[in-house]
Design an enzyme around this catalytic site. Structure first.
Site, PDB file in Angstrom:
ATOM      1  N   SER A   1       1.263  -1.395   0.209  1.00 19.98           N
ATOM      2  CA  SER A   1       0.124  -0.062  -0.264  1.00 19.98           C
ATOM      3  C   SER A   1       0.595   0.942  -0.134  1.00 19.98           C
ATOM      4  CB  SER A   1      -0.570  -0.197   1.546  1.00 19.98           C
ATOM      5  OG  SER A   1      -1.292   1.135   1.475  1.00 19.98           O
TER       6      SER A   1
ATOM      7  N   TYR B   1      -2.958  -1.305  10.358  1.00 16.56           N
ATOM      8  CA  TYR B   1      -2.367  -1.989   8.843  1.00 16.56           C
ATOM      9  C   TYR B   1      -1.209  -1.106   8.774  1.00 16.56           C
ATOM     10  CZ  TYR B   1      -3.965  -2.087   3.751  1.00 16.56           C
ATOM     11  OH  TYR B   1      -4.200  -1.771   2.800  1.00 16.56           O
TER      12      TYR B   1
END
Length: 248
Positions: free
Chosen positions: A138, A151
């Site tokens: 990400s 996360y």
């Protein structure tokens, strides 16, 4: 790396980036297998895509062992692993956030699962003339987002692991390691993050993944992630502040 007429496994292939990537790679002439926990969802996706599927939970040792055994017996030419399955919680750190439990779930799926599955499949991948491992991380892998704190931690760990794995395997194998760093993508998993309003279609990510692989682009940036990455290494403090503007 050529990615046609290859056998490809996509984890979390029932929706989102995994679904779009499985679709594109199948259209490019590859034999694609998708895997995921939800049998009904997975079967529906496989039928829509015309691909194979194996129901399995990448966070379960027993399930992973069964998945690997099935791949070894039925898909001995597996040459591409796409570690796409992921989970994330939108929240802020602080008293009562239950960060430990959220982090544990995120690390189980986003970090420990790809580490374990990759290692388990290395003997099979090493048998192929050319093979690839694709880890979906990400844009938060290189700078955190305060509303996705743990996360961000898990994706940062997978980024570091991808670099180490790439260097290690480059010395004595034909396995190439790719990392995909998307910005916000419109998927079921990003609804709480504004994915429907501001996210890119998952098909954009699939195209970037395919194009990056055939160009041997080991770090593949999708959407704003490339600019964000450049901004971060130019001025980390300013980039992180801009990335989190109005969120803390």
């Amino acid at each position: 790396m050529e990615i046609t007429k290859k056998t490809v496994l996509v984890t979390g292939g029932g929706s989102g980036i995994g679904y779009a990537t499985a679709k594109l790679l199948s259209e490019k002439g590859n034999k694609v297998i998708i895997t995921g926990r939800d049998a009904q969802k997975l079967e529906k996706a496989a039928n829509e895509l015309g691909v194979n599927y194996i129901v399995g939970d990448v966070t379960s040792t027993e399930s992973v062992n069964g998945l690997v055994a099935k791949l070894e017996s039925e898909y001995g030419d597996l040459s591409v692993l796409i570690n796409n399955a992921g989970v994330g919680f939108v929240y802020k750190l602080g008293e009562g956030a239950n960060a430990f439990d959220k982090a544990r779930q995120e690390f189980e799926t986003n970090y420990f699962a790809p580490v374990r599955l990759t290692e388990a499949l290395l003997p099979l991948l090493k048998k192929q003339p050319e093979a690839g491992i694709v880890n979906i991380t990400s844009n938060v892998a290189f700078h955190p987002l305060v509303v996705l704190p743990t996360y961000s931690d898990a994706k940062t760990a997978l980024h570091s692991h991808s670099v180490s794995l790439r260097l290690t395997l480059s010395s004595d194998t034909n396995i190439k390691v790719f990392e995909v760093m998307p910005s916000l993508i419109n998927t079921d998993a990003t609804k709480d993050m504004g994915g429907e309003q501001h996210g890119l279609p998952p098909e954009v990510a699939a195209e970037e993944i395919y194009n990056g692989i055939i160009k041997d682009q080991y770090e593949i940036f999708v959407g704003e992630a490339g600019r964000q990455h450049a901004d971060y290494f130019n001025d980390p403090k300013a980039a992180i502040s801009k990335f989190n503007q109005g969120l803390y």
